[in-house]
Design an enzyme around this catalytic site. Structure first.
Site, mmCIF file in Angstrom:
data_model
loop_
_atom_site.group_PDB
_atom_site.id
_atom_site.type_symbol
_atom_site.label_atom_id
_atom_site.label_comp_id
_atom_site.label_asym_id
_atom_site.label_seq_id
_atom_site.Cartn_x
_atom_site.Cartn_y
_atom_site.Cartn_z
ATOM 1 N N CYS A 183 0.837 -1.198 0.000
ATOM 2 C CA CYS A 183 0.000 0.000 0.000
ATOM 3 C C CYS A 183 0.874 1.251 0.000
ATOM 4 C CB CYS A 183 -0.944 0.010 1.197
ATOM 5 S SG CYS A 183 -0.107 0.143 2.785
ATOM 6 N N CYS A 235 3.308 2.085 2.824
ATOM 7 C CA CYS A 235 4.611 1.403 2.765
ATOM 8 C C CYS A 235 5.634 2.293 2.063
ATOM 9 C CB CYS A 235 4.501 0.084 2.013
ATOM 10 S SG CYS A 235 3.258 -1.060 2.640
ATOM 11 N N ASP A 266 14.305 26.608 -31.104
ATOM 12 C CA ASP A 266 15.547 27.018 -31.745
ATOM 13 C C ASP A 266 15.316 26.891 -33.251
ATOM 14 O OD1 ASP A 266 18.382 27.494 -32.170
ATOM 15 O OD2 ASP A 266 18.490 25.355 -32.621
ATOM 16 N N ASP A 293 18.401 21.547 -30.129
ATOM 17 C CA ASP A 293 19.205 20.372 -30.468
ATOM 18 C C ASP A 293 20.708 20.565 -30.291
ATOM 19 O OD1 ASP A 293 19.594 22.121 -32.659
ATOM 20 O OD2 ASP A 293 20.159 20.431 -33.923
ATOM 21 N N ASP A 302 22.080 25.261 -26.993
ATOM 22 C CA ASP A 302 20.712 25.266 -26.471
ATOM 23 C C ASP A 302 20.624 24.673 -25.062
ATOM 24 O OD1 ASP A 302 19.649 26.306 -28.862
ATOM 25 O OD2 ASP A 302 19.598 24.305 -29.757
#
Length: 806
Positions: free
Chosen positions: A15, A18, A436, A694, A698
């Site tokens: 549960c 826990c 970008d 990419d 960036d």
């Protein structure tokens, strides 16, 4: 401090209470910074100082909380399907549970038949015997039900409580009362109570709760199918060429640098670069792209993808745990084991849930014993058992992680890798997406978009004394279509002309001269022109007196002609005879932010080449999808303003930040986060900003954004800084990732609403809240049915995410 993440398999959790107990125990270990325990995956992810914290210390801390922890071994991709002992253990546990459920249901049905009003009249006399019922119930209580006692005793040893504490107490009360009725019936009779045992209650409760856990475990196995599918993609062998001989080797024996042959229909075993040959490769299972991708020498290939047509040889560059497939599996596993902020609420409630239920059970017993109708003891016991059994923290603990598992797995199937649950939750709240330009909106490398020849070029060549041989229709290095002197013949028929003006032969020959000269240069623009020439089947001539003019262009002698390729300024410096038509076209191309290359042959400007970084095929549709969702797209680039605005206009972006240095990109993101850019907003609010990029430049902006999204073609630095990686390179996936987040969060909220609502409504019913007005009480057996169904319903609702279109 050398921080690292460690994963552990946790045993004994049932549960949400826990979860918090284990997290608190692990966080107390010196050197541990964070600890996330996932009930759905039954794993703990611990971030700690590797120099200070050992696996044994973590395991001891978990054991101290009453549970067991086992380190998750880091396996290479080929080892995953072969050494998944944990999966085999779970299968065995599920088999054992199935047997216990079947036995307890069978025994419970017999006891119920002999003791339940309305059924017992048809039962054989032996089943009505209390001692027979005792014999049937006892093994169920202490053999099948030992799982509850073991967990409850472990929790008691550490002065904590769990859901198993509630079940153990509830069934023990029912069983203990029944034993007293069976062994000392006169004692019960003297208290004014009919001696009637409730063995059926304790046995059926245990059976139904375990049945619920069985179905829950089966359903949870479905939430991790994405991982199993990814593991199943891996090839088992590879055709490796060693010493000139082709041999079949197991995938674990392939090393970096090996040359491997792949035939049509075969899986590519590892990542690499094609050396010879070409083919179309189906990358759908990794990238989500439905169409095969054409590959040739020099192109990269991904392990586990399928070679569709041609045969090729490639060099292995990444093997084992370094392949893209292995990294995807690792990323998905980490994401499924992470914890969303919304889950903290459920964990906090669950941590105090069991003690509150125990208190309510005591209150229920006291109220019914002293204020209830006769027989007060019987009513007090049955209602107390109902309260203990009806309470279900399991549903609260499973509400979030099961949905996270399905959501991240679904994303992986669509080429969207989500790093953690936090990113999955926040992505759905994005109001602004910053793109970008280079490599994100555009392809990231220049291409020739226009190749124009001057008007009336046939007449010009005649004036200069050039002529086309009467028999020539193809350009080749051996037979030049432009020659000095000689017989002049009609240049081309109508069928040979391009646009009714320029002969194919002349066009191809001029392009061959240009391409031959450009091949001598390594400049990116020269490579773009060379690629264009190759695509147009240009010929190749010998080049003499080649010279690169820094920042201006190239010059050389090709096939006896002096060729000059470069800027307008170069043409002016060399006093090249200009062409009004090409000058007008040049002005138009400059307005479109294209780079120009003027071409002069023997002092005459005869051609113009326009080059640009082309827009990705999915860019316009991807931007439009975001705008339909009410999300504002923004372009952020270091390129000059004219080029940025041209690209932005083409894809439908109104807001542009141009000429921004890499160091300033992060600051721009921070400014956008503090300024609302969402249309139709009634009042200014802070924006939730997603950044798509990419490149290395960036990375700071990706890290600063609320959600960083890296293109799969990007640098390792960018991908590491991002929260989401688009393996499929499709910009439509940005909107898809946001939609996936929104649908996952809706599922989580619905799960939590059900889990909390269930407990808030049914616990009072179990306490007898409906009895004063309608004389309705909740039978403990029905309470166990409701408790089991609550957990199952949450898991099934999460699995429904798979059926929803994103």
């Amino acid at each position: 401090m050398s921080s690292m993440k460690k994963q552990f398999n946790i045993k004994g959790m049932h549960c949400a209470s826990c979860v918090l107990k284990i997290e608190e125990a692990v966080k107390k270990v010196a050197g541990v910074s964070t600890a996330n325990v996932n009930l759905a995956t039954e794993q703990a992810t611990v971030e700690c100082d590797a120099a200070k914290v050992t696996d044994e210390q973590i395991a001891e801390a978990v054991a101290g909380a009453g549970y067991a922890a086992e380190p998750v071994a880091v396996l290479a991709i080929h080892e995953l399907p072969l050494h998944d002992h944990l999966r085999m253990e779970k299968a065995q546990e599920l088999h054992d549970l199935k047997i216990k459920v079947a036995v307890s249901l069978a025994f419970g049905a017999l006891i119920l038949w002999g003791s339940f009003p309305g059924l017992m009249q048809t039962a054989p006399p032996i089943l009505k015997n209390f001692w027979v019922q005792f014999i049937l119930a006892t093994p169920i209580q202490f053999w099948v039900g030992w799982i509850f006692y073991r967990s409850a005793l472990a929790a008691l040893k550490h002065r904590t409580t769990t859901m198993d504490t509630l079940v153990a107490m509830g069934t023990t009360v029912a069983y203990g009362y029944s034993v007293v009725v069976t062994v000392f019936p006169s004692l019960v009779t003297s208290a004014g109570i009919e001696p009637m045992p409730y063995f059926d209650t304790s046995v059926i409760i245990i059976a139904l709760i375990l049945l619920g856990r069985f179905f829950e475990a089966k359903a949870k196995a479905g939430t991790s199918q994405a991982i199993q599918k990814l593991i199943g993609l891996q090839a088992k062998t590879a055709k490796v060429i060693r010493g000139g001989v082709e041999v079949d080797l197991p995938i674990d024996q392939v090393t970096v640098g090996d040359e491997i042959r792949v035939r049509p229909g075969e899986k590519i075993p590892v990542d690499g670069i094609i050396l010879t040959g070409e083919s179309a490769i189906d990358e759908a299972m990794v990238t989500g792209e439905s169409m095969p991708t054409d590959k040739k020498a020099g192109d990269t290939v991904i392990g586990a993808t399928i070679n569709k047509t041609g045969s090729f040889i490639f060099r292995a560059t990444k093997v084992g745990s370094e392949t893209m497939l292995a990294q995807i599996i690792k990323l998905v596993q980490e994401a499924q084991g992470s914890k969303a902020p919304i889950q903290r609420l459920a964990d906090k409630v669950s941590s105090v849930f069991v003690p509150i239920v125990l208190l309510l059970a005591v209150v229920t017993f006291v109220v019914w014993y002293f204020l209830g109708p006769t027989p007060t003891l019987l009513y007090a016991i049955l209602n107390t058992v109902a309260v203990l059994i009806i309470a279900c923290p399991c549903a609260m603990g499973l509400a979030t992680p099961t949905a996270i598992m399905v959501g991240t797995g679904l994303g992986a199937e669509h080429g969207i890798l989500i790093k953690d649950a936090v990113a999955l939750e926040v992505a759905g709240k994005i109001t602004t997406v910053v793109f970008d330009k280079t490599g994100t909106i555009t392809e990231g490398h220049p291409k020739v978009t226009d190749f124009l020849l001057m008007e009336n070029i046939e007449n010009v060549y005649q004036e200069l004394g050039w002529a086309l041989p009467a028999s020539d229709s193809q350009t080749s290095p051996q037979s030049s279509p432009l020659q000095r002197g000689g017989r002049t013949t009609p240049l081309a028929s109508a069928e040979e002309r391009v646009g009714g003006e320029v002969s194919q032969a002349i066009r191809r020959y001029i392009l061959s001269l240009i391409s031959s000269l450009e091949k001598k240069s390594e400049h990116s623009l020269s490579q773009a022109i060379t690629e264009f020439g190759t695509a147009e089947q240009a010929g190749e001539f010998r080049v003499e007196s080649f010279q690169a003019l820094s920042g201006r262009g190239l010059t050389g002698t090709v096939d006896g002609h002096r060729i000059l390729i470069g800027t307008k300024k170069l043409m002016e410096e060399e006093r090249v005879m200009r062409c009004a038509g090409l000058d007008a076209a040049a002005e138009r191309f400059l307005g479109e932010a294209k780079t120009l290359a003027f071409v002069a042959i023997d002092g005459k400007n005869v051609a113009l080449i326009a080059i640009t970084d082309t827009i990705k095929a999915t860019a316009i549709a991807g931007i439009q999808a975001l705008k339909k969702m009410g999300i504002t797209p923004v372009l952020l680039t270091g390129d000059h303003r004219i080029a940025a605005e041209v690209i932005a206009k083409q894809v439908g972006i109104e807001k542009v930040y141009a000429e921004v240095l890499p160091a300033d990109k992060e600051r721009t993101i921070r400014e956008l986060q503090n300024r609302n850019t969402t249309p139709y907003s009634l009042q200014p609010t802070a924006s939730i900003v997603g950044m798509v990029g990419d490149g290395i430049n960036d990375a700071p902006a990706l890290a600063a954004a609320d959600v960083g999204i890296a293109m799969g073609t990007g640098t390792d630095v960018a991908i590491e800084a991002a929260d989401i990686t688009l393996v499929n390179k499709n910009l439509m996936s940005v909107a898809t990732a946001i939609k996936l987040s929104q649908k996952t969060m809706r599922t989580i909220k619905l799960n939590l609403l059900w889990a909390f609502g269930y407990n808030i409504i049914l616990i009072p019913v179990a306490m007898g809240a409906l009895y004063p007005l309608w004389h309705i009480l909740l039978n403990p057996i029905l309470a166990s049915v409701a408790m089991a169904s609550s957990s199952i319903s949450v898991v099934i609702n999460s699995l429904l995410l798979k059926r929803r279109k994103i």
